[in-house]
Design a protein around this motif. Structure first.
Motif, PDB file in Angstrom:
ATOM      1  N   ASP A 125       3.546  -5.919   8.005  1.00  0.00           N
ATOM      2  CA  ASP A 125       2.744  -6.947   8.647  1.00  0.00           C
ATOM      3  C   ASP A 125       2.532  -6.560  10.102  1.00  0.00           C
ATOM      4  OD1 ASP A 125       1.427  -9.244   9.371  1.00  0.00           O
ATOM      5  OD2 ASP A 125       3.221 -10.503   9.464  1.00  0.00           O
ATOM      6  N   ASN A 126       1.282  -6.137  10.462  1.00  0.00           N
ATOM      7  CA  ASN A 126       0.978  -5.684  11.824  1.00  0.00           C
ATOM      8  C   ASN A 126       1.953  -4.600  12.284  1.00  0.00           C
ATOM      9  OD1 ASN A 126      -1.236  -7.417  12.183  1.00  0.00           O
ATOM     10  ND2 ASN A 126       0.122  -9.116  12.739  1.00  0.00           N
TER      11      ASN A 126
ATOM     12  N   VAL B 153       7.535  -0.009   0.343  1.00  0.00           N
ATOM     13  CA  VAL B 153       6.913  -0.982   1.242  1.00  0.00           C
ATOM     14  C   VAL B 153       5.514  -1.313   0.719  1.00  0.00           C
ATOM     15  CG1 VAL B 153       6.129  -1.480   3.584  1.00  0.00           C
ATOM     16  CG2 VAL B 153       8.173  -0.089   3.242  1.00  0.00           C
ATOM     17  N   PHE B 154       5.185  -2.604   0.638  1.00  0.00           N
ATOM     18  CA  PHE B 154       3.845  -3.032   0.265  1.00  0.00           C
ATOM     19  C   PHE B 154       3.005  -3.211   1.524  1.00  0.00           C
ATOM     20  CE2 PHE B 154       6.094  -3.895  -3.578  1.00  0.00           C
ATOM     21  CZ  PHE B 154       5.144  -3.780  -4.589  1.00  0.00           C
ATOM     22  N   PRO B 155       1.726  -2.820   1.484  1.00  0.00           N
ATOM     23  CA  PRO B 155       0.920  -2.864   2.705  1.00  0.00           C
ATOM     24  C   PRO B 155       0.553  -4.264   3.175  1.00  0.00           C
ATOM     25  CG  PRO B 155      -0.410  -2.167   0.837  1.00  0.00           C
ATOM     26  CD  PRO B 155       1.011  -2.218   0.360  1.00  0.00           C
ATOM     27  N   SER B 156       0.637  -5.272   2.297  1.00  0.00           N
ATOM     28  CA  SER B 156       0.282  -6.637   2.684  1.00  0.00           C
ATOM     29  C   SER B 156       0.837  -7.627   1.668  1.00  0.00           C
ATOM     30  CB  SER B 156      -1.240  -6.791   2.757  1.00  0.00           C
ATOM     31  OG  SER B 156      -1.811  -6.631   1.470  1.00  0.00           O
ATOM     32  N   ASP B 157       0.784  -8.921   2.033  1.00  0.00           N
ATOM     33  CA  ASP B 157       1.208  -9.975   1.116  1.00  0.00           C
ATOM     34  C   ASP B 157       0.351  -9.971  -0.146  1.00  0.00           C
ATOM     35  OD1 ASP B 157       2.485 -10.492   3.492  1.00  0.00           O
ATOM     36  OD2 ASP B 157       2.216 -12.658   3.414  1.00  0.00           O
ATOM     37  N   SER B 158      -0.970  -9.798   0.036  1.00  0.00           N
ATOM     38  CA  SER B 158      -1.866  -9.847  -1.126  1.00  0.00           C
ATOM     39  C   SER B 158      -1.635  -8.666  -2.055  1.00  0.00           C
ATOM     40  CB  SER B 158      -3.329  -9.887  -0.673  1.00  0.00           C
ATOM     41  OG  SER B 158      -3.678  -8.705   0.022  1.00  0.00           O
ATOM     42  N   ALA B 159      -1.290  -7.493  -1.493  1.00  0.00           N
ATOM     43  CA  ALA B 159      -0.982  -6.327  -2.333  1.00  0.00           C
ATOM     44  C   ALA B 159       0.244  -6.603  -3.190  1.00  0.00           C
ATOM     45  CB  ALA B 159      -0.762  -5.100  -1.466  1.00  0.00           C
ATOM     46  N   LEU B 160       1.249  -7.247  -2.603  1.00  0.00           N
ATOM     47  CA  LEU B 160       2.450  -7.602  -3.359  1.00  0.00           C
ATOM     48  C   LEU B 160       2.107  -8.602  -4.460  1.00  0.00           C
ATOM     49  CD1 LEU B 160       5.479  -7.750  -3.922  1.00  0.00           C
ATOM     50  CD2 LEU B 160       5.697  -9.367  -2.017  1.00  0.00           C
ATOM     51  N   LEU B 161       1.317  -9.616  -4.119  1.00  0.00           N
ATOM     52  CA  LEU B 161       0.974 -10.639  -5.108  1.00  0.00           C
ATOM     53  C   LEU B 161       0.196 -10.043  -6.273  1.00  0.00           C
ATOM     54  CD1 LEU B 161       1.152 -13.641  -5.789  1.00  0.00           C
ATOM     55  CD2 LEU B 161      -0.979 -13.992  -4.542  1.00  0.00           C
ATOM     56  N   LYS B 162      -0.738  -9.128  -5.990  1.00  0.00           N
ATOM     57  CA  LYS B 162      -1.512  -8.469  -7.060  1.00  0.00           C
ATOM     58  C   LYS B 162      -0.591  -7.689  -7.984  1.00  0.00           C
ATOM     59  CE  LYS B 162      -4.369  -6.427  -4.191  1.00  0.00           C
ATOM     60  NZ  LYS B 162      -5.429  -5.558  -3.647  1.00  0.00           N
TER      61      LYS B 162
END
Length: 408
Positions: free
Chosen positions: A183-184, A363-372
């Motif tokens: 995150d940032n 590491v996931f690049p973003s919250d939405s990437a994790l959710l997908k």
């Protein structure tokens, strides 16, 4: 089962193979790929020409009064499972030709989107997927394209998260798996909170997956209220580990619902700081608590176990004393039903799928990437959920008696 005998090649197939080997001077597996790619391109071009003949209604060089006519070819780059290649697509003068074998604007005949989504579901990163596609098919897929393809899932995920639910769930399980998310340019830990319901037919059903950070009674109250908004009117028993604030949230959202703390998690927390030499005996003593016949007997054993180990491991049994009201729910039920509710192990098959994501992607690049990734993984895990819980008929009858009228 007897192994099927491999069918012999027909004479026609043998002749085709011999011709291929001679025509393309095939020496390696790569030569076969190149030959198939060339043959595929030639076959597609022949089919397109036939379609054009049918569209115009006359053969090439045939005299006709039709105003429309052939207008040369247009080169088109095609992606297939044999790699990338170019074909010549016939054109007509008034651009009314609509080919069927390869539609206009279609550039991929390898179902690449489905393959990308399948790899994403298995936890591969966008970079890993790009590398896999290039290795297998011989053309490059950018990280951005992978993200664009998987982003198409986001509206579908939103619909899934808000779909209507059953009005009553005899049992639900709540558990959490932790992931690292960027995150940032800062990596932080997020938890994927998974709620699985057991419906009245005894079938497991994923109710929701929430990606969150701070556990609190306020947070859990919002999660439980979202279930109510989707049609859930009653839950008999909620099984969870020691999630912060969950007990208070249950008492507000579903006042008649009972909370069962996962015994397996309680045992793990108790033994966390116990030396290896004592763990086996300590675990055996703990087992005697939750295998007791009645709550009164279990409480008595709990006090004895506390007295036995407290001097060597001070306060290690505090979790039992402080949470006894949530631990002791199981003693209301028969041994068969206790097996259903005393642990969140019912959710473990799903958790093991999620843990594979952690192994694939640190590491996931973003919250939405994790959710997908979580959303896609659920469908991998739930393919095997085709049968009700073992002994559910008996368990359901006991629950219907214990909670009279609430399962109607």
């Amino acid at each position: 089962m007897a192994k099927r005998k491999k069918e012999r090649l027909t004479e026609g197939k043998q002749n085709i193979i011999a011709s291929l080997i001679e025509e393309y001077d095939i020496q390696t597996a790569e030569d076969i790929q190149d030959a198939l790619k060339d043959l595929l391109g030639s076959t597609l071009e022949a089919m397109l020409k036939s379609e054009m003949d049918e569209h115009l209604g006359y053969d090439p060089y045939e005299r006709t009064d039709s105003l429309n006519a052939r207008n040369g070819n247009k080169t088109k780059k095609i992606r297939s499972k044999y790699g990338e290649f170019e074909i010549n697509v016939p054109q007509d003068r008034d651009s009314s030709f609509e080919p069927k074998v390869i539609k206009k604007r279609q550039k991929d005949i390898s179902d690449i989107e489905g393959k990308i989504i399948s790899m994403y579901a298995k936890g591969l990163s966008t970079r890993q997927i790009s590398e896999q596609i290039e290795d297998i098919y011989g053309f490059e897929v950018s990280d951005g394209l992978v993200s664009d393809i998987t982003d198409k899932l986001l509206p579908e995920i939103q619909d899934w998260q808000h779909r209507p639910l059953s009005s009553v769930y005899p049992v639900i399980y709540i558990d959490a798996i932790h992931f690292s998310v960027r995150d940032n340019h800062v990596i932080r830990k997020l938890a994927a909170y998974v709620i699985i319901g057991i419906n009245q037919d005894g079938m497991k059903e994923i109710l929701t997956i929430q990606v969150g950070e701070n556990e609190s009674s306020k947070y859990w109250l919002s999660v439980l209220n979202s279930l109510k908004a989707r049609g859930v009117k009653d839950i008999l028993i909620v099984c969870s580990d020691g999630l912060k604030g969950i007990k208070e949230a249950i008492s507000v959202a579903f006042p008649k619902t009972e909370h069962q703390l996962c015994i397996v998690h309680v045992v793990r927390n108790t033994l966390r700081h116990v030396s290896y030499t004592d763990k086996k005996q300590y675990a055996k003593d703990l087992k005697s608590i939750y295998h007791a016949d009645t709550e009164e007997r279990a409480y008595e054993i709990m006090l004895n176990v506390t007295e036995k180990w407290d001097k060597k491991y001070p306060r290690s049994m505090d979790i039992w004393a402080n949470n006894w009201d949530s631990i002791s729910t199981i003693f209301k039920f028969s041994p068969a039903l206790r097996k259903v509710i005393y642990t969140t192990n019912t959710i473990e098959s799903l958790n093991s799928t999620f843990r594979r994501l952690n192994r694939q992607r640190s590491v996931f690049p973003s919250d939405s990437a994790l959710l997908k990734a979580l959303y896609l993984s659920t469908f991998e895990a739930t393919k095997k959920w085709t049968m009700p819980l073992r002994g559910w008929g008996t368990a359901y009858g006991e629950l219907a008696t214990m909670y009279e009228g609430r399962l109607d």
